[in-house]
Design a protein around this motif. Structure first.
Motif, PDB file in Angstrom:
ATOM      1  N   GLU A   4       0.807  -1.221   0.000  1.00  0.00           N
ATOM      2  CA  GLU A   4       0.000   0.000   0.000  1.00  0.00           C
ATOM      3  C   GLU A   4       0.843   1.275   0.000  1.00  0.00           C
ATOM      4  OE1 GLU A   4       0.479  -1.519   4.182  1.00  0.00           O
ATOM      5  OE2 GLU A   4      -0.258  -2.429   2.361  1.00  0.00           O
ATOM      6  N   LEU A   7       2.531   3.024  -4.396  1.00  0.00           N
ATOM      7  CA  LEU A   7       2.054   4.138  -5.230  1.00  0.00           C
ATOM      8  C   LEU A   7       2.332   5.506  -4.608  1.00  0.00           C
ATOM      9  CD1 LEU A   7      -1.225   2.874  -6.924  1.00  0.00           C
ATOM     10  CD2 LEU A   7       0.993   3.311  -7.962  1.00  0.00           C
ATOM     11  N   LEU A  10       5.908   6.161  -5.202  1.00  0.00           N
ATOM     12  CA  LEU A  10       6.161   6.380  -6.622  1.00  0.00           C
ATOM     13  C   LEU A  10       5.817   7.800  -7.050  1.00  0.00           C
ATOM     14  CD1 LEU A  10       6.698   5.184  -9.557  1.00  0.00           C
ATOM     15  CD2 LEU A  10       4.216   4.992  -9.652  1.00  0.00           C
ATOM     16  N   VAL A  11       4.613   8.270  -6.709  1.00  0.00           N
ATOM     17  CA  VAL A  11       4.214   9.609  -7.158  1.00  0.00           C
ATOM     18  C   VAL A  11       5.083  10.684  -6.504  1.00  0.00           C
ATOM     19  CG1 VAL A  11       1.865   8.988  -7.809  1.00  0.00           C
ATOM     20  CG2 VAL A  11       2.299   9.799  -5.519  1.00  0.00           C
ATOM     21  N   VAL A  25      -1.343   9.006  -9.924  1.00  0.00           N
ATOM     22  CA  VAL A  25      -1.579   7.758 -10.641  1.00  0.00           C
ATOM     23  C   VAL A  25      -3.032   7.397 -10.398  1.00  0.00           C
ATOM     24  CG1 VAL A  25      -1.068   5.304 -10.782  1.00  0.00           C
ATOM     25  CG2 VAL A  25       0.794   6.940 -10.504  1.00  0.00           C
ATOM     26  N   ARG A  26      -3.776   7.303 -11.486  1.00  0.00           N
ATOM     27  CA  ARG A  26      -5.169   6.853 -11.427  1.00  0.00           C
ATOM     28  C   ARG A  26      -5.194   5.397 -11.850  1.00  0.00           C
ATOM     29  NH1 ARG A  26      -7.923  11.802 -14.743  1.00  0.00           N
ATOM     30  NH2 ARG A  26      -7.501  13.418 -13.211  1.00  0.00           N
ATOM     31  N   VAL A  27      -5.725   4.561 -10.991  1.00  0.00           N
ATOM     32  CA  VAL A  27      -5.767   3.130 -11.266  1.00  0.00           C
ATOM     33  C   VAL A  27      -7.208   2.702 -11.446  1.00  0.00           C
ATOM     34  CG1 VAL A  27      -5.184   0.846 -10.383  1.00  0.00           C
ATOM     35  CG2 VAL A  27      -3.679   2.783  -9.902  1.00  0.00           C
ATOM     36  N   THR A  37      -7.136   6.982  -6.914  1.00  0.00           N
ATOM     37  CA  THR A  37      -6.129   7.946  -7.323  1.00  0.00           C
ATOM     38  C   THR A  37      -5.215   8.222  -6.148  1.00  0.00           C
ATOM     39  OG1 THR A  37      -7.640   8.994  -8.890  1.00  0.00           O
ATOM     40  CG2 THR A  37      -5.715  10.264  -8.243  1.00  0.00           C
ATOM     41  N   VAL A  38      -3.924   8.144  -6.407  1.00  0.00           N
ATOM     42  CA  VAL A  38      -2.918   8.516  -5.416  1.00  0.00           C
ATOM     43  C   VAL A  38      -2.184   9.703  -6.004  1.00  0.00           C
ATOM     44  CG1 VAL A  38      -0.837   7.752  -4.230  1.00  0.00           C
ATOM     45  CG2 VAL A  38      -2.698   6.138  -4.642  1.00  0.00           C
ATOM     46  N   TYR A  39      -2.036  10.764  -5.217  1.00  0.00           N
ATOM     47  CA  TYR A  39      -1.411  11.961  -5.762  1.00  0.00           C
ATOM     48  C   TYR A  39      -0.428  12.569  -4.774  1.00  0.00           C
ATOM     49  CZ  TYR A  39      -4.633  14.638  -2.868  1.00  0.00           C
ATOM     50  OH  TYR A  39      -5.328  15.152  -1.809  1.00  0.00           O
ATOM     51  N   LEU A  62      -1.146   8.134 -15.734  1.00  0.00           N
ATOM     52  CA  LEU A  62      -0.158   8.910 -15.011  1.00  0.00           C
ATOM     53  C   LEU A  62      -0.469  10.367 -15.312  1.00  0.00           C
ATOM     54  CD1 LEU A  62       2.471   9.173 -13.357  1.00  0.00           C
ATOM     55  CD2 LEU A  62       3.704   9.037 -15.542  1.00  0.00           C
TER      56      LEU A  62
END
Length: 96
Positions: A4, A7, A10-11, A25-27, A37-39, A62
């Protein structure tokens, strides 16, 4: 690293490495929900959206926030894409 945390890490790494004000990143989860979405950062203006594809199937996007005018861009100087602003095919799709 816990799954968890991948992401968010990563962003944050992409945003800091490229000195961008916003990265997400929208998954697509493949369920009835809108996905997740993780931002990192704050989006100002129109973003550049690049499709994320796995084995030919779209799995998300992305999303890259633009720098303010005059800041330059490592992506442009590195030749990662040929023109700015992005091509219309790279426009973001509405989320949720």
């Amino acid at each position: 690293m816990q799954p968890e945390a991948v992401l968010p890490s990563l962003v944050e790494t992409v945003a800091e490495s490229l000195r961008l004000p916003y990265v997400a990143v929208r998954v697509d989860t493949g369920q009835d929900t809108a996905g997740s979405t993780v931002y990192h950062g704050r989006l100002v203006g129109e973003p550049l959206c690049l499709p994320l594809v796995h084995q030919g199937a779209p799995v998300g996007e992305l999303v890259l926030g633009q720098r303010t005018p005059g800041e330059g861009s490592r992506l442009l100087t590195a030749g990662c894409w040929p023109s700015w602003p992005p091509r219309p095919a790279w426009r973001c799709t509405p989320s949720g």
